[in-house]
Design an enzyme around this catalytic site. Structure first.
Site, mmCIF file in Angstrom:
data_model
loop_
_atom_site.group_PDB
_atom_site.id
_atom_site.type_symbol
_atom_site.label_atom_id
_atom_site.label_comp_id
_atom_site.label_asym_id
_atom_site.label_seq_id
_atom_site.Cartn_x
_atom_site.Cartn_y
_atom_site.Cartn_z
ATOM 1 N N PRO A 30 0.822 -1.219 0.000
ATOM 2 C CA PRO A 30 0.000 0.000 0.000
ATOM 3 C C PRO A 30 0.852 1.264 0.000
ATOM 4 C CG PRO A 30 -0.085 -1.092 2.139
ATOM 5 C CD PRO A 30 0.677 -1.997 1.230
ATOM 6 N N GLU A 31 0.515 2.198 -0.841
ATOM 7 C CA GLU A 31 1.176 3.509 -0.833
ATOM 8 C C GLU A 31 0.233 4.537 -0.203
ATOM 9 O OE1 GLU A 31 3.471 4.881 -4.046
ATOM 10 O OE2 GLU A 31 4.136 2.900 -4.683
ATOM 11 N N HIS A 76 -4.507 -15.195 9.789
ATOM 12 C CA HIS A 76 -3.584 -14.098 10.055
ATOM 13 C C HIS A 76 -4.275 -12.860 10.639
ATOM 14 C CE1 HIS A 76 -0.515 -16.482 8.109
ATOM 15 N NE2 HIS A 76 -1.330 -16.650 7.081
ATOM 16 N N ARG A 120 2.346 -11.555 6.051
ATOM 17 C CA ARG A 120 3.804 -11.482 6.038
ATOM 18 C C ARG A 120 4.377 -10.766 7.259
ATOM 19 N NH1 ARG A 120 5.646 -9.718 0.137
ATOM 20 N NH2 ARG A 120 7.665 -10.226 1.063
ATOM 21 N N LYS A 125 21.816 17.561 -4.881
ATOM 22 C CA LYS A 125 21.634 16.102 -4.916
ATOM 23 C C LYS A 125 22.262 15.510 -6.164
ATOM 24 C CE LYS A 125 19.196 14.402 -1.465
ATOM 25 N NZ LYS A 125 19.860 13.417 -0.670
#
Ligand SMILES: [Zn+2]
Length: 283
Positions: A2-3, A100, A119, A162
């Site tokens: 998920p973002e 789970h 996980r 950068k």
């Protein structure tokens, strides 16, 4: 994985079931996820009202009436499901417990919130609300991409010296919080910037132009998540995962959608992660 837009969708889906509602009972079915759960987690949650449910980067933060904040991270595979029918908002009957289901919140309005994570890269912690920003996971974060502190001058300053590729710079959570692989690819595509270009070598005007593009990419995905929330009441109550249409992510070998470009989407690996881009129109 998920973002930010998926996490925001989860937050919005949990909000009517949790905000202003007391946690009557919490089941914690194992000692840890990615890290051990905090001491006496069940006691510290039981009887507390969720005053506010907010989001920082990819963390969901539930401010409790006790003065503590419950931090929830979905990790790689964490899923949250709302069941019960407290105000006629959720059509889902409580499911049978699954393998789970590590944490279950029984809310006083009859809703049940289940956190399932095969996980176990997810995390939960309890921290004092007043100093939440000092928590080790939150203190390292740069500005929220949809907040006022993320602006053109911030990104220009962050990129100036950068020497890393712009792709890595945008994934740096200290520069901007919560951006992940998918939405960085999408934003660079919309901005026509090659993911390989060194951040410090992009003109100020093009760096500045990335700011509204990043906001729009995320907002579009949050809007798509909003429509998935309207549908989830007919589905199984699981929040946050929805069908996206990406312009560049996952489209290796497909024709570029930029009008008149004629290029083909390529995939390269940068810092161990896939970058999708069009070498023709992204420079
Ligand atoms: Zn192109």
């Amino acid at each position: 994985m998920p973002e930010l837009p998926e996490v925001e969708t989860v937050r919005r889906g949990l909000s009517p079931a949790m905000e202003g509602v007391v946690i009557e009972k919490a089941d914690v079915n194992r000692p840890d996820l990615r890290w051990p759960f905090p001491d006496r987690m069940v006691e510290r949650l039981t009887g507390q009202r969720v005053d506010r449910l907010r989001r920082r980067s990819k963390y969901i933060l539930a401010d409790l009436s006790s003065g503590e904040t419950l931090l929830i991270h979905l990790g790689m595979s964490g899923r949250m499901t709302v069941s019960g029918d407290p105000l006629g908002q959720f059509a889902h009957t409580h499911p049978m417990p699954e393998k789970h289901d590590h944490v279950v919140f029984h809310m006083a309005n009859g809703a049940r919130i289940t956190f399932n994570d095969p996980r176990r890269f997810g995390a939960m912690d309890l921290l004092p609300t007043a100093t939440a920003e000092d928590h080790k996971l939150l203190s390292v974060l740069g500005p929220e991409p949809l907040g006022n502190d993320f602006h053109e001058q911030h990104l220009v300053d962050a990129f100036r010296s950068k020497n890393t590729p712009v792709k890595s710079a945008l994934l740096d959570q200290g520069i901007v919080a919560g951006l992940g692989n998918i939405y960085v690819c999408e934003a660079l595509y919309r901005g026509r910037v090659s993911p390989r270009r060194k951040a410090g070598q992009i003109s100020v005007a093009r760096v500045a132009a990335l700011v509204p593009i990043i906001r729009q990419v995320l907002q579009d995905a949050i809007d798509a998540g909003g429509s998935s929330l309207r549908d989830f009441r007919q589905a199984d109550g699981e929040l946050g995962y929805f069908q996206h249409s990406f312009d560049v992510y996952g489209r290796e070998g497909a024709p570029c959608r930029t009008p008149g470009c004629g290029g083909e989407i390529k995939r390269i690996t940068q810092s161990g992660r896939s970058s999708f881009y069009c070498a023709q129109c992204q420079r």
